[in-house]
Design a protein around this motif. Structure first.
Motif, PDB file in Angstrom:
ATOM      1  N   PHE A 135      -2.293  -1.245   4.074  1.00  9.28           N
ATOM      2  CA  PHE A 135      -3.710  -1.418   3.733  1.00  9.28           C
ATOM      3  C   PHE A 135      -4.537  -1.614   5.001  1.00  9.28           C
ATOM      4  CE2 PHE A 135      -7.413  -4.014   2.849  1.00  9.28           C
ATOM      5  CZ  PHE A 135      -7.975  -3.372   1.761  1.00  9.28           C
ATOM      6  N   ALA A 136      -4.056  -2.447   5.906  1.00 12.75           N
ATOM      7  CA  ALA A 136      -4.802  -2.739   7.134  1.00 12.75           C
ATOM      8  C   ALA A 136      -4.985  -1.505   7.993  1.00 12.75           C
ATOM      9  CB  ALA A 136      -4.082  -3.827   7.924  1.00 12.75           C
ATOM     10  N   SER A 137      -4.019  -0.601   7.979  1.00 10.82           N
ATOM     11  CA  SER A 137      -4.095   0.583   8.846  1.00 10.82           C
ATOM     12  C   SER A 137      -4.825   1.748   8.194  1.00 10.82           C
ATOM     13  CB  SER A 137      -2.689   1.029   9.254  1.00 10.82           C
ATOM     14  OG  SER A 137      -1.942   1.427   8.124  1.00 10.82           O
ATOM     15  N   HIS A 138      -5.095   1.677   6.893  1.00 10.19           N
ATOM     16  CA  HIS A 138      -5.703   2.817   6.207  1.00 10.19           C
ATOM     17  C   HIS A 138      -7.038   2.526   5.531  1.00 10.19           C
ATOM     18  CE1 HIS A 138      -1.594   4.262   6.697  1.00 10.19           C
ATOM     19  NE2 HIS A 138      -2.040   5.467   6.463  1.00 10.19           N
ATOM     20  N   PHE A 139      -7.283   1.293   5.115  1.00 11.79           N
ATOM     21  CA  PHE A 139      -8.444   1.052   4.265  1.00 11.79           C
ATOM     22  C   PHE A 139      -9.426   0.029   4.799  1.00 11.79           C
ATOM     23  CE2 PHE A 139      -4.998   2.339   1.322  1.00 11.79           C
ATOM     24  CZ  PHE A 139      -5.521   3.547   0.946  1.00 11.79           C
ATOM     25  N   GLU A 140      -9.073  -0.755   5.786  1.00 14.49           N
ATOM     26  CA  GLU A 140     -10.014  -1.769   6.286  1.00 14.49           C
ATOM     27  C   GLU A 140     -11.063  -1.128   7.190  1.00 14.49           C
ATOM     28  OE1 GLU A 140      -7.747  -4.925   8.046  1.00 14.49           O
ATOM     29  OE2 GLU A 140      -7.735  -6.023   6.164  1.00 14.49           O
ATOM     30  N   LEU A 185       5.196  -7.114  -0.151  1.00 19.24           N
ATOM     31  CA  LEU A 185       3.785  -7.418   0.073  1.00 19.24           C
ATOM     32  C   LEU A 185       3.399  -7.231   1.540  1.00 19.24           C
ATOM     33  CD1 LEU A 185       3.288 -10.546  -2.216  1.00 19.24           C
ATOM     34  CD2 LEU A 185       2.648  -8.170  -2.665  1.00 19.24           C
ATOM     35  N   ASP A 186       4.295  -7.565   2.450  1.00 17.37           N
ATOM     36  CA  ASP A 186       4.020  -7.365   3.874  1.00 17.37           C
ATOM     37  C   ASP A 186       3.846  -5.881   4.191  1.00 17.37           C
ATOM     38  OD1 ASP A 186       4.089 -10.049   4.400  1.00 17.37           O
ATOM     39  OD2 ASP A 186       6.122 -10.058   5.242  1.00 17.37           O
ATOM     40  N   LYS A 187       4.678  -5.050   3.590  1.00 15.25           N
ATOM     41  CA  LYS A 187       4.573  -3.598   3.820  1.00 15.25           C
ATOM     42  C   LYS A 187       3.252  -3.065   3.275  1.00 15.25           C
ATOM     43  CE  LYS A 187       9.468  -2.313   4.022  1.00 15.25           C
ATOM     44  NZ  LYS A 187      10.558  -1.519   3.390  1.00 15.25           N
ATOM     45  N   TYR A 188       2.859  -3.555   2.100  1.00 18.06           N
ATOM     46  CA  TYR A 188       1.577  -3.099   1.555  1.00 18.06           C
ATOM     47  C   TYR A 188       0.411  -3.597   2.406  1.00 18.06           C
ATOM     48  CZ  TYR A 188      -2.518  -2.335  -1.243  1.00 18.06           C
ATOM     49  OH  TYR A 188      -3.772  -1.936  -1.643  1.00 18.06           O
ATOM     50  N   ASN A 189       0.451  -4.852   2.831  1.00 16.98           N
ATOM     51  CA  ASN A 189      -0.624  -5.399   3.664  1.00 16.98           C
ATOM     52  C   ASN A 189      -0.760  -4.620   4.970  1.00 16.98           C
ATOM     53  OD1 ASN A 189      -1.316  -7.415   1.846  1.00 16.98           O
ATOM     54  ND2 ASN A 189       0.094  -8.908   2.733  1.00 16.98           N
ATOM     55  N   GLU A 240       7.755   9.595   2.870  1.00 17.29           N
ATOM     56  CA  GLU A 240       6.424   9.254   3.382  1.00 17.29           C
ATOM     57  C   GLU A 240       6.250   7.735   3.316  1.00 17.29           C
ATOM     58  OE1 GLU A 240       3.169  11.396   1.684  1.00 17.29           O
ATOM     59  OE2 GLU A 240       4.251  13.301   1.683  1.00 17.29           O
ATOM     60  N   LYS A 241       5.661   7.175   4.367  1.00  8.61           N
ATOM     61  CA  LYS A 241       5.513   5.721   4.464  1.00  8.61           C
ATOM     62  C   LYS A 241       4.637   5.145   3.355  1.00  8.61           C
ATOM     63  CE  LYS A 241       6.231   5.407   9.450  1.00  8.61           C
ATOM     64  NZ  LYS A 241       5.624   5.032  10.754  1.00  8.61           N
ATOM     65  N   ARG A 242       3.730   5.953   2.810  1.00  3.66           N
ATOM     66  CA  ARG A 242       2.829   5.420   1.777  1.00  3.66           C
ATOM     67  C   ARG A 242       3.545   5.172   0.449  1.00  3.66           C
ATOM     68  NH1 ARG A 242      -0.862  10.613  -0.063  1.00  3.66           N
ATOM     69  NH2 ARG A 242       0.696  12.220   0.324  1.00  3.66           N
ATOM     70  N   VAL A 278      -3.702  -6.407  -5.984  1.00  2.85           N
ATOM     71  CA  VAL A 278      -2.395  -7.063  -6.017  1.00  2.85           C
ATOM     72  C   VAL A 278      -2.576  -8.440  -6.634  1.00  2.85           C
ATOM     73  CG1 VAL A 278      -0.381  -7.803  -4.717  1.00  2.85           C
ATOM     74  CG2 VAL A 278      -1.752  -5.888  -3.883  1.00  2.85           C
ATOM     75  N   LYS A 279      -1.895  -8.658  -7.773  1.00  2.00           N
ATOM     76  CA  LYS A 279      -1.912  -9.968  -8.419  1.00  2.00           C
ATOM     77  C   LYS A 279      -0.451 -10.425  -8.470  1.00  2.00           C
ATOM     78  CE  LYS A 279      -6.143  -8.763 -10.873  1.00  2.00           C
ATOM     79  NZ  LYS A 279      -6.798  -8.464 -12.163  1.00  2.00           N
ATOM     80  N   GLU A 280       0.056 -10.663  -9.649  1.00  2.00           N
ATOM     81  CA  GLU A 280       1.490 -10.915  -9.746  1.00  2.00           C
ATOM     82  C   GLU A 280       2.256  -9.639  -9.434  1.00  2.00           C
ATOM     83  OE1 GLU A 280       3.160 -13.784 -10.245  1.00  2.00           O
ATOM     84  OE2 GLU A 280       1.182 -14.696  -9.954  1.00  2.00           O
TER      85      GLU A 280
END
Length: 237
Positions: free
Chosen positions: A232-237, A225-229, A182-184, A202-204
C-alpha cells in the motif's frame, strides 16, 4: 522509434526514470530515444524554436526558477499538446495539473508498476500479463489485472474476475500463485490468494471494493498485514 522527454533538475532522478523507461520498451520490443532536460527554461526555449518533439513528457514540478507547473502552462500557451506526466514529491499541485490537461501525476518515489500502467494507457501499448488456466478441457487466458482473488477448495480453484465471472479449474492454489508470480498477489490464507489492488479496507479481514470479505490467516497474520502495508505504501500513498 518512440521519443520520450524527461525534464528534471536532479540527474539521479532522470537516470532512475530512464532505466525504467528502457526496461519497459525493451519488454515490448520497441526502440526508444530519451531526450533529457535539466530545467524548464531550456525546455521552453526548444519548444519556442520548434525543436521539442516527443510522444510524452515527464516533467518534475519542483525545479529551480521555472517550476514544472509554470513550464507546462508556457508549453500549452505555445500550443504544445504533448501529453505530460508530472513528477513530484508532494500532491500540492494535483488540482492545478488538470488546468494544463496533465495525463498523469506521479508522487516520488514512484514505482515501476505505476509508470508502466501510465505508459500502457497513454501510449496505447499492451503490457498486460495473462496466465494460462486449464478449465475442463480447454485453456482460458485471463489478464492478471482482472483477477480479483483466487479461492481454493480441496483440489478445485476458482478465479474470481473483475467482471464478476469465474473460471473453475482442477489445480492447486500454490501452483496458480507460482504461475501468476506477481508481488501484488498475496497468499493471505491457505485457501485464498488476493490481488491487493482490489483491497478497499482492512478490518478483521480484507474487504474488497465490491464488499467481498477475504479472510486473513490467524497464524502469520502480522506477516500478511506487513506485506499489505508495504504494498500500500509503495503504490497508493
Amino acid at each position: 522509434m518512440r521519443k520520450i522527454i524527461v525534464c528534471d533538475d536532479v540527474e539521479l532522478e532522470r537516470q532512475l526514470l530512464k532505466d525504467i523507461l528502457h526496461e519497459y520498451f525493451e519488454e515490448i520490443h520497441e526502440e526508444i530515444c530519451v531526450e533529457e532536460y535539466s530545467s524548464g527554461e531550456v525546455l521552453i526555449a526548444d519548444a519556442e524554436e520548434g525543436y521539442l518533439e516527443g510522444e510524452l513528457l515527464f516533467l518534475d514540478i519542483y525545479m529551480d526558477q521555472l517550476n514544472g507547473m509554470e513550464t507546462a502552462r508556457k508549453l500549452r500557451a505555445l500550443s504544445c499538446n504533448i501529453p505530460i506526466i508530472f513528477l513530484t514529491a508532494s500532491p500540492d499541485f494535483a488540482v492545478e495539473s488538470y488546468e494544463v490537461q496533465a495525463s498523469g501525476y506521479l508522487l516520488k518515489s514512484f514505482s515501476e508498476e505505476k509508470i508502466k500502467k501510465l505508459l500502457n494507457r497513454i501510449l496505447k501499448t499492451d503490457m498486460q500479463r495473462r496466465v494460462a488456466i486449464k478449465s475442463k478441457r480447454q485453456y482460458r487466458y485471463p489478464y492478471t489485472d482482472d483477477i480479483v482473488y483466487v479461492e481454493s477448495d480441496k483440489h478445485t480453484i476458482t478465479l474470481h474476475l473483475s467482471d464478476q465471472s469465474e473460471i473453475v479449474a482442477q489445480d492447486k492454489l500454490i501452483e496458480i500463485e507460482k504461475r501468476i508470480d506477481e508481488k501484488r498477489f498475496l497468499h493471505c490464507h491457505q485457501s485464498y490468494l488476493v490481488n491487493m489492488d482490489y483491497i478497499k479496507d482492512v478490518k478483521e479481514d480484507f474487504e474488497l471494493q465490491d464488499g467481498t470479505i477475504i479472510p486473513i490467516r490467524v497464524r502469520g497474520r502480522k506477516e500478511v498485514l506487513d506485506k499489505y502495508n508495504e504494498y500500500f505504501a509503495s503504490h497508493f500513498e
